[in-house]
Scaffold this motif. Structure first.
Motif: not given
Length: 241
Positions: A20-29, A52-60, A62-72
């Motif tokens: 999920d690229v540009g997933g932000g707070t995890g709404f789409t996730t 950090a907001k995505a990490k606080q959501k219980e359903p997420l 177990e997701c891997k959460i990483i910083e990165g660039d959509a173009e690289d």
């Protein structure tokens, strides 16, 4: 609208590898993990505050959460079964480069699903769209996908029900574009190295003007849905608004 926009991604197996690229707070996730096990989903974004907001959501959890660039993207070639990006392309400096990366990281037969805004036709909405952020035209999405090497490129129009199909003001979430990777390996589209000029000083007056216009455009695009909702309440059903 989230589930409607994700439907073309064809998330039919809980064992799929999804980015999920540009997933932000995890709404789409949150919509993705309804169909795919969270442990198989990676959320990528440039903003640690959003992640950090995505990490606080219980359903997420177990997701891997990483910083990165959509173009690289920091994924190996032929890595994922599905590439999903929602509400992110409007911030990319080079959309074609980002979509090329989507092709690269997918496995053969994998599908990319990009959900984003669409360009308005009404003059005032066009003006604010141009000063605020990227609002691609539908044909631009298709061109970017096809140039990157995708096949079976399709576009699904989405939007709030109270718009009654009206698209003249543009939409922040206006379409869901999909394409299938036909062959393993990198994209056939060759681009030069990514280059951003971060050394050139920013003119403070230009920055202020753009900031103020951008803020005004943001307010405009908050008010437009309210205006359309009011018209939907007033104008009899079956009539154009």
């Amino acid at each position: 609208m989230r589930d409607e926009a994700l439907e073309p991604a064809d998330l039919y197996s809980r064992n799929m590898i999804v980015v999920d690229v540009g997933g932000g707070t995890g709404f789409t996730t949150l919509g993705i993990v309804k169909h795919v096990d969270a442990k198989n989903v990676t959320i990528l974004d440039q903003s640690p505050h959003q992640l950090a907001k995505a990490k606080q959501k219980e359903p997420l959890k177990e997701c891997k959460i990483i910083e990165g660039d959509a173009e690289d993207l920091p994924f190996k070639t032929d890595y994922a079964d599905r590439y999903i990006s929602a509400g992110s392309i409007e911030y990319w400096p080079d959309p074609q480069r980002g979509i090329r990366e989507a092709y690269r990281v997918l496995k053969i037969g994998g599908k990319a699903c990009l959900i984003g805004p669409v360009y308005p036709t009404y003059w005032l909405s066009r003006f604010f769209a141009d000063v605020w952020m990227l609002f691609p035209k539908e044909e631009e999405y298709i061109e970017w996908f096809e140039k990157a090497g995708f096949k079976d490129v399709k576009i699904k129009r989405i939007g709030p029900k109270w718009y009654r199909g009206v698209r003249r003001h543009g939409l922040i979430m206006g379409c869901s574009v999909t394409g299938v990777k036909p062959a393993s390996g990198d994209s056939p589209l060759q681009l030069g190295p990514k280059a951003e000029d971060v050394t050139k000083p920013v003119n403070p007056f230009v920055f202020l003007a753009r900031f103020l216009l951008g803020a005004l455009a943001g307010v405009y695009y908050v008010l437009v849905p309210v205006y359309m909702w009011l018209k939907d309440q007033i104008v009899p059903k079956g009539q154009p608004i």
